[in-house]
Design a protein around this motif. Structure first.
Motif, mmCIF file in Angstrom:
data_model
loop_
_atom_site.group_PDB
_atom_site.id
_atom_site.type_symbol
_atom_site.label_atom_id
_atom_site.label_comp_id
_atom_site.label_asym_id
_atom_site.label_seq_id
_atom_site.Cartn_x
_atom_site.Cartn_y
_atom_site.Cartn_z
ATOM 1 N N ILE A 17 13.141 -24.234 -27.014
ATOM 2 C CA ILE A 17 12.146 -24.663 -26.364
ATOM 3 C C ILE A 17 12.249 -24.588 -24.970
ATOM 4 O O ILE A 17 10.699 -25.047 -24.623
ATOM 5 C CB ILE A 17 12.143 -26.293 -27.174
ATOM 6 C CG1 ILE A 17 11.996 -26.888 -28.797
ATOM 7 C CG2 ILE A 17 11.403 -26.902 -26.719
ATOM 8 C CD1 ILE A 17 11.967 -28.249 -29.660
ATOM 9 N N CYS A 18 13.424 -24.916 -24.877
ATOM 10 C CA CYS A 18 12.752 -25.864 -22.612
ATOM 11 C C CYS A 18 12.675 -23.705 -22.533
ATOM 12 O O CYS A 18 12.086 -23.819 -21.535
ATOM 13 C CB CYS A 18 14.875 -26.280 -22.453
ATOM 14 S SG CYS A 18 14.719 -27.644 -22.437
ATOM 15 N N THR B 264 14.747 -40.310 -35.024
ATOM 16 C CA THR B 264 14.100 -41.428 -34.092
ATOM 17 C C THR B 264 12.571 -40.321 -33.944
ATOM 18 O O THR B 264 11.225 -40.965 -33.808
ATOM 19 C CB THR B 264 14.663 -41.184 -32.607
ATOM 20 O OG1 THR B 264 15.911 -42.341 -33.079
ATOM 21 C CG2 THR B 264 13.409 -42.610 -31.737
ATOM 22 N N LEU B 265 12.766 -39.428 -33.004
ATOM 23 C CA LEU B 265 11.706 -38.376 -32.999
ATOM 24 C C LEU B 265 11.257 -36.903 -33.938
ATOM 25 O O LEU B 265 12.539 -36.420 -33.728
ATOM 26 C CB LEU B 265 11.152 -38.231 -31.976
ATOM 27 C CG LEU B 265 11.334 -39.529 -30.363
ATOM 28 C CD1 LEU B 265 11.715 -38.796 -29.153
ATOM 29 C CD2 LEU B 265 10.331 -40.502 -31.250
ATOM 30 N N ASP B 266 10.411 -36.743 -34.642
ATOM 31 C CA ASP B 266 10.640 -35.326 -35.472
ATOM 32 C C ASP B 266 10.795 -34.191 -33.899
ATOM 33 O O ASP B 266 10.433 -34.478 -32.759
ATOM 34 C CB ASP B 266 9.632 -35.069 -35.944
ATOM 35 C CG ASP B 266 8.359 -35.378 -36.062
ATOM 36 O OD1 ASP B 266 8.141 -34.808 -35.080
ATOM 37 O OD2 ASP B 266 7.525 -35.675 -36.417
ATOM 38 N N ALA C 255 9.439 -32.092 -28.970
ATOM 39 C CA ALA C 255 9.453 -30.643 -28.493
ATOM 40 C C ALA C 255 8.668 -31.398 -26.806
ATOM 41 O O ALA C 255 8.445 -30.493 -25.969
ATOM 42 C CB ALA C 255 8.784 -29.724 -28.953
ATOM 43 N N ALA C 256 7.142 -31.499 -27.475
ATOM 44 C CA ALA C 256 6.191 -31.827 -26.536
ATOM 45 C C ALA C 256 6.494 -33.274 -25.594
ATOM 46 O O ALA C 256 5.869 -32.995 -24.377
ATOM 47 C CB ALA C 256 5.552 -33.153 -27.654
ATOM 48 N N HIS C 257 7.600 -33.680 -25.669
ATOM 49 C CA HIS C 257 8.107 -34.900 -24.952
ATOM 50 C C HIS C 257 9.210 -33.793 -23.683
ATOM 51 O O HIS C 257 8.411 -34.149 -21.906
ATOM 52 C CB HIS C 257 9.169 -36.396 -25.114
ATOM 53 C CG HIS C 257 8.165 -37.099 -25.949
ATOM 54 N ND1 HIS C 257 7.777 -38.143 -25.040
ATOM 55 C CD2 HIS C 257 8.253 -37.725 -27.270
ATOM 56 C CE1 HIS C 257 6.816 -38.805 -25.723
ATOM 57 N NE2 HIS C 257 7.342 -38.771 -27.376
ATOM 58 N N HIS D 57 9.005 -31.428 -18.771
ATOM 59 C CA HIS D 57 8.850 -29.679 -17.837
ATOM 60 C C HIS D 57 7.315 -30.007 -16.645
ATOM 61 O O HIS D 57 7.463 -29.732 -15.316
ATOM 62 C CB HIS D 57 8.816 -28.887 -18.621
ATOM 63 C CG HIS D 57 8.381 -27.319 -17.963
ATOM 64 N ND1 HIS D 57 6.641 -26.777 -17.698
ATOM 65 C CD2 HIS D 57 9.125 -27.111 -17.421
ATOM 66 C CE1 HIS D 57 7.293 -25.638 -16.883
ATOM 67 N NE2 HIS D 57 8.088 -25.668 -17.070
ATOM 68 N N ARG D 58 6.990 -30.491 -17.191
ATOM 69 C CA ARG D 58 5.324 -30.429 -16.413
ATOM 70 C C ARG D 58 5.466 -31.347 -15.607
ATOM 71 O O ARG D 58 4.468 -31.370 -14.284
ATOM 72 C CB ARG D 58 4.073 -30.912 -17.440
ATOM 73 C CG ARG D 58 2.616 -30.643 -16.699
ATOM 74 C CD ARG D 58 1.400 -31.718 -17.255
ATOM 75 N NE ARG D 58 1.395 -33.150 -17.292
ATOM 76 C CZ ARG D 58 1.671 -33.926 -16.057
ATOM 77 N NH1 ARG D 58 1.306 -33.594 -15.332
ATOM 78 N NH2 ARG D 58 2.144 -35.091 -16.643
#
Length: 118
Positions: free
Chosen positions: A9-10, A86-88, A93-95, A100-101
């Motif tokens: 992802i990164c 906790t997070l899917d 990936a969105a976080h 990054h942004r």
């Protein structure tokens, strides 16, 4: 999320670099600034994912079970996800993309243009 998925992802984000440091942590940077880390710091031996977030996201995320202020980085609004349930993967990936942004937005205009982030 596995470390391999985290790294994938990164790596797909614009102008990122990767280094393994601090006892085997997978550290991702944009413009030389860190935006996400996968390490086994803290409690337990499982990998945990840490990332930069906004102050509002920091307050919201740290209310969730399995998400804590990131060791050494909490004062800069970083969280650490210790419980993968906790997070899917899509939310995580969105976080990471938002981290990054956020970090890229703090680079100079010239540096962003140089990296193709303008």
């Amino acid at each position: 999320m596995t470390r391999e998925k985290f790294d994938k992802i990164c790596a797909e984000l614009t102008s990122t670099t990767h280094v393994v440091q601090w006892g085997g942590a997978s550290v991702w940077k944009v413009g030389g600034k860190i935006f996400a880390i996968c390490s086994n710091w803290g409690e337990g031996q499982r990998d945990a994912i840490s990332f930069k977030c906004s102050e509002l996201s920091f307050r919201i995320l740290t209310e969730l079970p399995g998400v804590v202020p990131a060791p050494y980085l909490a004062r800069a609004s970083w969280v650490q996800v210790r419980d993968a349930s906790t997070l899917d993967e899509e939310d995580l990936a969105a976080h990471i993309a938002e981290a990054h942004r956020l970090v890229a937005s703090r680079l100079t205009r010239a540096r962003r243009a140089e990296l193709g982030l303008a």
